[in-house]
Each structure stands twice: as structure tokens, then as C-alpha cells.
Design a protein around this motif. Structure first.
Motif, PDB file in Angstrom:
ATOM      1  N   CYS A  16      -6.215   0.443  -1.655  1.00 38.57           N
ATOM      2  CA  CYS A  16      -6.870  -0.773  -0.903  1.00 38.57           C
ATOM      3  C   CYS A  16      -8.273  -0.946  -0.788  1.00 38.57           C
ATOM      4  O   CYS A  16      -8.970  -1.755  -0.249  1.00 38.57           O
ATOM      5  N   HIS A 102       2.465  -4.826   3.145  1.00 41.95           N
ATOM      6  CA  HIS A 102       1.855  -4.114   4.019  1.00 41.95           C
ATOM      7  C   HIS A 102       0.844  -4.866   4.741  1.00 41.95           C
ATOM      8  O   HIS A 102       0.305  -5.713   4.394  1.00 41.95           O
ATOM      9  N   MET A 113      -3.088   1.419   7.529  1.00 45.49           N
ATOM     10  CA  MET A 113      -2.038   0.398   7.050  1.00 45.49           C
ATOM     11  C   MET A 113      -0.489   0.869   7.174  1.00 45.49           C
ATOM     12  O   MET A 113      -0.316   2.073   7.361  1.00 45.49           O
ATOM     13  N   HIS A 136      -1.255  -7.376   2.418  1.00 48.61           N
ATOM     14  CA  HIS A 136      -1.335  -7.117   0.980  1.00 48.61           C
ATOM     15  C   HIS A 136       0.062  -6.612   0.365  1.00 48.61           C
ATOM     16  O   HIS A 136       0.958  -6.090   1.174  1.00 48.61           O
ATOM     17  N   MET A 138       1.641  -3.805  -1.718  1.00 46.09           N
ATOM     18  CA  MET A 138       1.554  -2.496  -2.394  1.00 46.09           C
ATOM     19  C   MET A 138       2.473  -1.985  -3.397  1.00 46.09           C
ATOM     20  O   MET A 138       3.585  -1.996  -3.107  1.00 46.09           O
TER      21      MET A 138
HETATM   22 CU    CU Z   1      -1.169  -0.605   1.526  1.00 46.91          CU
END
Ligand code: CU
Length: 176
Positions: A16, A102, A113, A136, A138
Motif C-alpha cells: 500500500c 481493505h 489496514m 483499496h 488487495m
Molecule cells: Cu491492504
């Protein structure tokens, strides 16, 4: 065992963009940022706009991954033009063994996260942005690390709008 665990955690953060020197910088930026305004920022990543029912998905991109990095981050914006709430429930991609949803958030001055097992709510009339440092995708179990210029197809599944196919453009490891 401890060492293994610590390494795994570091690699996770790395995907990230919050590891190493980037951490201090992002930390600083996050503090001064009005989180409330983030949802209205528009990304200009040149991705396609895909419509499904009342939803409009745009600005899809992923970050390039470092060699050997097993996980990667993906981002896009969903606009709900309808009068009913929807929800992003799952995502799949042929380029990853698994794709998780996430969220990153500051807790006790540390960026952490967590996986959103219930998906991401897309409220009626609102725009939800998946963006670095925030919500986001993942990508897990990625066999070939994403390289800048690659295209990563994903299928988003929404509770009401159903399945939406989207292509994420792979940008640099910094997401630019
Ligand atoms: Cu993540």
C-alpha cells in the motif's frame, strides 16, 4: 516465528506504499489532510468509465509491484446515481489467486489496514473512492508482479448492480 511474522506484516504494508521512507511522508500528509474532502477528489488516471445499472465505475488503476512482492493494491471510483444503496461485495481477477477489500485507517498514530468482510457500502447518490491510504483492493497470491503499463482485469460484484468488468491500468509503484 516472530521474525517471519514481522516480515509478513512489513510486506503487507509495502503493497500500500506505507513502508520505509514513504511511511513518514504519508504519515505527515495524512495528518494534514481533511478526510472528508477525499471523497470529492477526482482521479485523472485515464481509466475507462463502466456503467452498470445506477452505478458508474471509473478511474481504475493498480500500483506496480516490486519483484518478489506477493500482494498489490488496486483502486477505482464508484458513483451511485440511483436512489437505492448498493454494496460492493466481492472482486475477482485472473491475475490474482484472491482479491480482498481493505480499508486503511490511522489508529494511535499508526497506519493499519483491515479486511472488510462485509464489503464496501455504495450509498444512494454518493461517490465512493478507493484510493491509496484509504479503501483499496488487495490482490493476494499474485503470480506475476504487476508492472507499469500492464492491464489488470477485475470483475466487481455488487449486491444490486451485479457483475461489472473493469480494467485497471498499472501505474508506477507510487501510483502515479
Ligand atoms: Cu491492504
Amino acid at each position: 516465528m516472530n521474525i517471519v511474522r514481522t516480515f509478513g506484516f512489513t510486506a503487507f504494508l509495502c503493497a500500500c506504499g506505507f513502508a520505509g521512507s514513504a511511511l513518514a511522508q504519508d504519515h505527515h500528509d495524512m495528518k494534514g489532510m481533511d478526510m472528508g474532502s477525499m471523497g470529492s477528489m477526482s482521479m485523472s488516471t485515464g481509466g475507462d468509465v463502466v456503467k452498470a445499472g445506477d452505478l458508474e465505475v471509473s478511474g481504475g488503476f493498480a500500483k506496480a509491484m516490486l519483484p518478489g512482492q506477493p500482494v498489490g493494491g488496486g483502486f477505482f471510483t464508484v458513483k451511485n446515481n440511483g436512489s437505492a444503496d448498493d454494496r460492493l461485495v466481492s472482486v475477482t481477477s485472473p491475475n490474482a489467486g484472491e482479491v480482498q477489500l481493505h480499508e486503511m485507517a490511522m489508529k494511535d498514530n499508526v497506519m493499519r489496514m483491515r479486511e472488510l468482510k462485509d464489503g464496501i457500502a455504495i450509498p444512494a447518490g454518493q461517490t465512493v473512492e478507493l484510493a491509496p491510504g484509504n479503501l483499496h483492493l488487495m490482490f493476494q497470491k499474485v503470480k506475476t508482479p504487476f508492472r507499469q503499463g500492464d492491464k489488470v482485469p477485475v470483475t466487481l460484484t455488487f449486491e444490486k448492480a451485479g457483475k461489472v468488468d473493469l480494467v485497471l491500468n498499472v501505474l508506477s509503484a507510487q501510483g502515479k
